[in-house]
Design an enzyme around this catalytic site. Structure first.
Site, PDB file in Angstrom:
ATOM      1  N   LEU A 132       0.779  -1.079   0.068  1.00 14.12           N
ATOM      2  CA  LEU A 132       0.020  -0.003   0.030  1.00 14.12           C
ATOM      3  C   LEU A 132       0.711   1.197   0.127  1.00 14.12           C
ATOM      4  O   LEU A 132       0.751   1.991   0.884  1.00 14.12           O
ATOM      5  CB  LEU A 132      -0.999  -0.164   1.167  1.00 14.12           C
ATOM      6  CG  LEU A 132      -2.162   0.746   0.995  1.00 14.12           C
ATOM      7  CD1 LEU A 132      -3.061   0.139   0.019  1.00 14.12           C
ATOM      8  CD2 LEU A 132      -3.012   1.018   2.272  1.00 14.12           C
ATOM      9  N   GLY A 133       1.602   1.363  -0.871  1.00 18.64           N
ATOM     10  CA  GLY A 133       2.363   2.502  -1.368  1.00 18.64           C
ATOM     11  C   GLY A 133       1.648   3.466  -2.026  1.00 18.64           C
ATOM     12  O   GLY A 133       0.346   3.387  -2.167  1.00 18.64           O
ATOM     13  N   ARG A 134       2.381   4.572  -2.831  1.00 18.69           N
ATOM     14  CA  ARG A 134       1.697   5.511  -3.702  1.00 18.69           C
ATOM     15  C   ARG A 134       0.761   4.869  -4.670  1.00 18.69           C
ATOM     16  O   ARG A 134      -0.461   5.145  -4.969  1.00 18.69           O
ATOM     17  CB  ARG A 134       2.820   6.352  -4.269  1.00 18.69           C
ATOM     18  CG  ARG A 134       3.556   7.280  -3.422  1.00 18.69           C
ATOM     19  CD  ARG A 134       4.596   7.846  -4.451  1.00 18.69           C
ATOM     20  NE  ARG A 134       5.708   6.933  -4.699  1.00 18.69           N
ATOM     21  CZ  ARG A 134       6.906   6.847  -3.990  1.00 18.69           C
ATOM     22  NH1 ARG A 134       7.249   7.596  -3.406  1.00 18.69           N
ATOM     23  NH2 ARG A 134       7.751   5.957  -4.516  1.00 18.69           N
ATOM     24  N   ILE A 135       1.474   3.664  -5.302  1.00 18.64           N
ATOM     25  CA  ILE A 135       0.543   3.126  -6.664  1.00 18.64           C
ATOM     26  C   ILE A 135      -0.671   2.301  -5.847  1.00 18.64           C
ATOM     27  O   ILE A 135      -1.754   2.413  -6.201  1.00 18.64           O
ATOM     28  CB  ILE A 135       1.370   2.328  -7.298  1.00 18.64           C
ATOM     29  CG1 ILE A 135       2.386   3.179  -8.139  1.00 18.64           C
ATOM     30  CG2 ILE A 135       0.714   1.427  -8.399  1.00 18.64           C
ATOM     31  CD1 ILE A 135       3.251   2.499  -9.127  1.00 18.64           C
ATOM     32  N   ARG A 172       6.009  -6.140 -10.633  1.00 16.20           N
ATOM     33  CA  ARG A 172       7.023  -6.648 -11.239  1.00 16.20           C
ATOM     34  C   ARG A 172       6.884  -8.339 -11.491  1.00 16.20           C
ATOM     35  O   ARG A 172       6.210  -8.823 -10.706  1.00 16.20           O
ATOM     36  CB  ARG A 172       8.299  -6.688 -10.374  1.00 16.20           C
ATOM     37  CG  ARG A 172       8.886  -5.190 -10.342  1.00 16.20           C
ATOM     38  CD  ARG A 172       9.737  -4.992 -11.743  1.00 16.20           C
ATOM     39  NE  ARG A 172      10.496  -3.621 -11.603  1.00 16.20           N
ATOM     40  CZ  ARG A 172       9.866  -2.639 -12.159  1.00 16.20           C
ATOM     41  NH1 ARG A 172       8.461  -2.683 -12.786  1.00 16.20           N
ATOM     42  NH2 ARG A 172      10.341  -1.355 -12.259  1.00 16.20           N
ATOM     43  N   ASP A 226       0.799  -7.536 -16.781  1.00 16.00           N
ATOM     44  CA  ASP A 226       1.617  -6.049 -17.291  1.00 16.00           C
ATOM     45  C   ASP A 226       3.056  -6.580 -17.282  1.00 16.00           C
ATOM     46  O   ASP A 226       3.834  -5.973 -18.156  1.00 16.00           O
ATOM     47  CB  ASP A 226       1.212  -5.046 -16.847  1.00 16.00           C
ATOM     48  CG  ASP A 226       2.004  -3.832 -17.648  1.00 16.00           C
ATOM     49  OD1 ASP A 226       2.765  -3.165 -17.181  1.00 16.00           O
ATOM     50  OD2 ASP A 226       2.253  -3.966 -18.930  1.00 16.00           O
ATOM     51  N   GLU A 276      11.045 -10.559 -19.101  1.00 14.26           N
ATOM     52  CA  GLU A 276      10.662  -9.675 -20.248  1.00 14.26           C
ATOM     53  C   GLU A 276      11.858  -9.706 -21.180  1.00 14.26           C
ATOM     54  O   GLU A 276      12.805  -9.631 -20.799  1.00 14.26           O
ATOM     55  CB  GLU A 276      10.120  -8.593 -19.655  1.00 14.26           C
ATOM     56  CG  GLU A 276       9.149  -8.719 -18.613  1.00 14.26           C
ATOM     57  CD  GLU A 276       8.721  -7.279 -17.955  1.00 14.26           C
ATOM     58  OE1 GLU A 276       7.897  -7.293 -17.045  1.00 14.26           O
ATOM     59  OE2 GLU A 276       9.297  -6.283 -18.410  1.00 14.26           O
ATOM     60  N   HIS A 325       4.593  -4.750 -20.465  1.00 15.20           N
ATOM     61  CA  HIS A 325       5.043  -3.836 -19.553  1.00 15.20           C
ATOM     62  C   HIS A 325       4.856  -2.350 -20.047  1.00 15.20           C
ATOM     63  O   HIS A 325       5.886  -1.770 -20.267  1.00 15.20           O
ATOM     64  CB  HIS A 325       6.465  -4.236 -19.394  1.00 15.20           C
ATOM     65  CG  HIS A 325       7.348  -3.541 -18.171  1.00 15.20           C
ATOM     66  ND1 HIS A 325       8.042  -4.106 -17.551  1.00 15.20           N
ATOM     67  CD2 HIS A 325       6.906  -2.152 -17.416  1.00 15.20           C
ATOM     68  CE1 HIS A 325       8.371  -3.310 -16.220  1.00 15.20           C
ATOM     69  NE2 HIS A 325       7.756  -2.243 -16.341  1.00 15.20           N
ATOM     70  N   GLY A 345       2.828  -0.388 -18.137  1.00 11.82           N
ATOM     71  CA  GLY A 345       2.004   0.421 -17.123  1.00 11.82           C
ATOM     72  C   GLY A 345       2.054   1.825 -17.089  1.00 11.82           C
ATOM     73  O   GLY A 345       0.867   2.666 -16.655  1.00 11.82           O
TER      74      GLY A 345
HETATM   75  C1  8YV Z   1       9.475   1.854 -16.739  1.00  9.34           C
HETATM   76  C2  8YV Z   1       8.459   0.896 -14.642  1.00  9.34           C
HETATM   77  O1  8YV Z   1      10.255   2.572 -16.201  1.00  9.34           O
HETATM   78  O2  8YV Z   1       8.353   2.773 -13.494  1.00  9.34           O
HETATM   79  C3  8YV Z   1       8.780   1.541 -13.621  1.00  9.34           C
HETATM   80  O3  8YV Z   1       9.080   1.033 -12.566  1.00  9.34           O
HETATM   81  O4  8YV Z   1       8.790  -0.313 -14.731  1.00  9.34           O
HETATM   82  C4  8YV Z   1       8.126   1.573 -16.146  1.00  9.34           C
HETATM   83  O5  8YV Z   1       7.628   2.667 -16.003  1.00  9.34           O
HETATM   84  C5  8YV Z   1       8.996   2.209 -18.268  1.00  9.34           C
HETATM   85  O6  8YV Z   1       8.647   0.999 -18.553  1.00  9.34           O
HETATM   86  C6  8YV Z   1      10.235   2.638 -18.724  1.00  9.34           C
HETATM   87  O7  8YV Z   1      11.011   1.745 -19.554  1.00  9.34           O
END
Ligand code: 8YV
Length: 315
Positions: A151-154, A230, A254, A259, A277, A279
């Site tokens: 439960l951080g910012r995101i 992640r 995502d 990856e 990925h 997001g």
């Molecule tokens: C990447 C992310 O940085 O903010 C993060 O932790 O994984 C993404 O926002 C973005 O995909 C740039 O590569």
């Protein structure tokens, strides 16, 4: 001009804000800074990494006069910030400016997988609606518990969105917080209570494969997993097996363990919605991220405090 090295795969929108301000070298295609042709590692004063970057202590040591690593992203679990600090290198990242976008991505994946968006879209594109034997009903999150891991910012952004969608919000986090959501001390008990489990915690060693077969079985055959944090947080082979065997209802993903390689066994699963990925991948949010990443560099080279240092810099 200050010499700056890009870690492999830095996006064009980020490179664009650096053009003309730095002499730029690109590590794309090489395993170590010392291998970049025409670049004297001893002259490099800044490096730009991103959320997906792997930037090790050895790579940092390749650059004896490095002063700052500016991460284009909020997550930096692949960059050895502790080693950087030991070498007197400042590490920054881009929090806040992508919080809403990434939380929206978690909401997008949650609604897409629970409401069977891709399956229903495909039904129409295949001309199957007129002959659909009976309506394929989906799953609701209204009145259901959405459990948030981290439960951080995101995580808080996800909580606000799920509440707005009529869901009950619960969470687990190393720190119990003064928030109007039900707290669970661990991910297993949260999974047991959740209809949708949304991952919003950091990657790296502390959370590696935290979502394993036991947690997936606790989630159960009527519940869903959503991960826009992640890939390393999830035991991906265990997830694949749980999806194939119907031990969980579905997943919205995502991010992945290796990856950009996603096991092809995922490709034909009806109960999975995937993004590569993305997001934070909107013009608007990436623009804000690029400006903050560049602003940290400018502040450093102007001899001012950087704007958004990573936590390790504050320790
Ligand atoms: C990447 C992310 O940085 O903010 C993060 O932790 O994984 C993404 O926002 C973005 O995909 C740039 O590569």
């Amino acid at each position: 001009m200050i010499k700056l090295m890009l870690a492999p795969g830095i996006q064009p929108e980020m490179q664009a804000v650096l053009q003309g301000k730095y002499e730029i070298f690109d590590m794309t295609g090489y395993d170590r800074p010392s291998q970049v042709p025409g670049m004297d590692p001893a002259e490099i004063r800044a490096v730009v990494t991103k959320g997906e970057s792997i930037f090790t202590a050895e790579m940092i040591a390749d650059l004896p006069n490095l002063e700052i690593i500016s991460n284009y992203g909020v997550g930096y679990d692949g960059t050895d910030a502790v080693a950087a600090k030991k070498q007197g290198v400042t590490v920054t990242h881009t929090p806040e400016v992508l919080t809403d976008e990434t939380a929206n991505t978690s909401l997008l994946l949650t609604l897409a997988v629970t409401r069977k968006l891709l399956t229903l879209d495909k039904l129409i594109r295949a001309g199957g609606w007129p002959t659909e034997p009976q309506e394929l009903l989906a799953n609701s999150i209204v009145g259901e518990t959405v459990g948030i891991v981290g439960l951080g910012r995101i995580g808080k952004g996800v909580a606000r969105r799920m509440e707005a969608c009529g869901a009950e919000v619960a969470y687990t986090d190393p720190y119990k917080q003064d928030v109007p959501y039900t707290y669970y001390p661990d991910v297993l008990s949260l999974a047991k209570a959740s209809r949708v489990l949304v991952l919003a915690c950091m990657g790296g060693a502390p959370t590696r494969r935290m979502i394993n077969a036991e947690v997936l079985d606790a989630l159960g055959p009527d519940s869903f997993l959503v991960n826009a944090a992640r890939g390393s947080i999830v035991d991906e082979p265990a997830l694949l097996k749980a999806l194939q065997e119907g031990r969980i209802a579905g997943a919205g993903l995502d991010v992945f363990e290796n990856e950009p390689h996603v096991p092809d066994a995922f490709w034909n699963l009806e109960n999975v919605v995937m993004m590569p990925h993305r997001g934070s991948a909107t013009h608007e949010t990436r623009g804000r991220m690029a400006n903050l990443c560049a602003a940290n560099l400018e502040a450093h080279f102007a001899g001012k405090p950087v704007l958004t240092p990573v936590a390790e810099m504050r320790d």
